[in-house]
Design an enzyme around this catalytic site. Structure first.
Site, PDB file in Angstrom:
ATOM      1  N   SER A 207      -2.794  -5.154   4.080  1.00 32.78           N
ATOM      2  CA  SER A 207      -2.669  -4.022   3.166  1.00 32.78           C
ATOM      3  C   SER A 207      -3.296  -4.431   1.845  1.00 32.78           C
ATOM      4  O   SER A 207      -3.457  -5.629   1.564  1.00 32.78           O
ATOM      5  CB  SER A 207      -1.190  -3.681   2.971  1.00 32.78           C
ATOM      6  OG  SER A 207      -0.992  -2.829   1.864  1.00 32.78           O
TER       7      SER A 207
ATOM      8  N   TYR B 289       7.507  -6.581   1.023  1.00 30.99           N
ATOM      9  CA  TYR B 289       6.358  -6.061   1.775  1.00 30.99           C
ATOM     10  C   TYR B 289       5.087  -6.814   1.385  1.00 30.99           C
ATOM     11  O   TYR B 289       4.310  -7.220   2.243  1.00 30.99           O
ATOM     12  CB  TYR B 289       6.194  -4.566   1.509  1.00 30.99           C
ATOM     13  CG  TYR B 289       5.040  -3.931   2.250  1.00 30.99           C
ATOM     14  CD1 TYR B 289       5.156  -3.597   3.598  1.00 30.99           C
ATOM     15  CD2 TYR B 289       3.828  -3.666   1.602  1.00 30.99           C
ATOM     16  CE1 TYR B 289       4.102  -3.021   4.287  1.00 30.99           C
ATOM     17  CE2 TYR B 289       2.769  -3.089   2.286  1.00 30.99           C
ATOM     18  CZ  TYR B 289       2.906  -2.771   3.624  1.00 30.99           C
ATOM     19  OH  TYR B 289       1.856  -2.205   4.300  1.00 30.99           O
TER      20      TYR B 289
END
Length: 312
Positions: free
Chosen positions: A186, A199
């Protein structure tokens, strides 16, 4: 006993060998730099017809699009998802178009289940040649509002699952000296963002895992490994994974639709690109900003007002 002249000649010989090695290394370095730049514009997309592609998280969003598009290109697709019905829907959709697809209900955090189902895939379908580690979760709130279970689950799904997938499918790739591993990181795996501390940690780890494994295979085979790696760093993809994203100039950086994101990922894999951001320019922008002092980069971040709001 060696004569002084012999020692002198040995020193001269070693120095000359070192000079030659340095010249060779510099020449090879710049040759590969130029080759790398040229490949950006000239790399051809290899055919995936006949490949066996396994996609985790294939039941929805980008995983479903990846499965569909690989099948459209002639690959046999193996769909894994924890949600049996959504996964079955993806398989039915692919088969309705006359393409090949197999579905398995798997919790990728369960090592024993991954290994067991991996053996079943080998018997039912064959050796996986393209592995796409796509499954992921993204809770978004302050670090101290995360529960212990939530943090553990983030790392189990986003990070540890990669190791179980490697354990299931990498040995066959090594034996055949053929394969390609695609991992979804990401943009949060390139830069830290508030409300995404666990995350970000899990996605930063994915980048390191891919890079280290690629290097391990390269050095252990003395450069003969034909197993390739592609790590993908998407900006916000409109799949529901990221519940919201705030940015000052929203029209300049809109959310990416899953179909376009999947097409970019498949194209990068077929071209053998090692790192891809979506949109592509973010990779180069991040590299440039990393050159400058951290405080200077934060000025731009504050100007853009880009952040992920809390979901609590």
């Amino acid at each position: 006993m060696a004569e002084p002249s012999d020692n002198f000649l040995t020193i001269i010989y070693n120095v000359l060998c070192l000079i030659v090695e340095i010249i060779y290394t510099i020449g090879k370095f710049w040759y590969l730099v130029i080759e790398g730049f040229l490949q950006v514009f000239t790399a051809q997309e290899r055919s995936v017809k006949g490949d066996i592609v396994l996609v985790t998280g294939a039941g929805h969003g980008m995983g479903r699009q990846l499965a569909i598009q690989y099948a459209d290109l002639g690959a046999t697709v193996v769909c894994w998802d924890i949600n049996e019905q959504l996964n079955l829907d993806t398989v039915k959709l692919i088969k309705s178009k006359g393409k090949k697809a197999y579905g398995y209900t798997v919790d990728v955090t369960n090592r024993e289940k991954v290994l067991e189902t991996g053996n079943k895939v080998l018997k039912d379908v064959g050796a996986v040649t393209i592995l796409v580690n796509n499954a992921g979760i993204m809770p978004q709130h302050d670090l101290l509002k995360h529960t212990e279970n939530e943090i553990r689950t983030i790392f189990e799904v986003n990070t540890l699952a990669h190791f179980w997938m490697f354990e299931a499918f990498l040995p066959k790739m090594i034996a055949n000296n053929n394969g390609h591993i695609v991992a979804l990181s990401s943009m949060a795996g390139m830069l830290g963002l508030r409300n995404l501390v666990p995350y970000c940690g899990s996605k930063f780890a994915v980048r390191g895992i891919q890079e280290a494994l690629s290097e391990e295979l390269r050095t252990s085979t003395k450069g003969k490994s034909q197993i390739k790696f592609t790590t993908v760093f998407p900006y916000m993809v409109d799949t529901g994974l990221c519940k919201s994203m705030s940015i000052r100039f929203e029209k300049l950086m809109p959310a990416v639709d899953p179909e376009s994101a999947a097409a970019s990922i498949i194209s990068a894999q077929r071209k053998g690109i090692e790192e891809l951001t979506i949109p592509r320019h973010l990779l180069h922008l991040n590299r440039v900003l990393r050159v400058f002092p951290n405080k200077a980069s934060k000025v731009l971040a504050d100007f853009l007002e880009a952040y992920v709001p809390s979901d609590k």
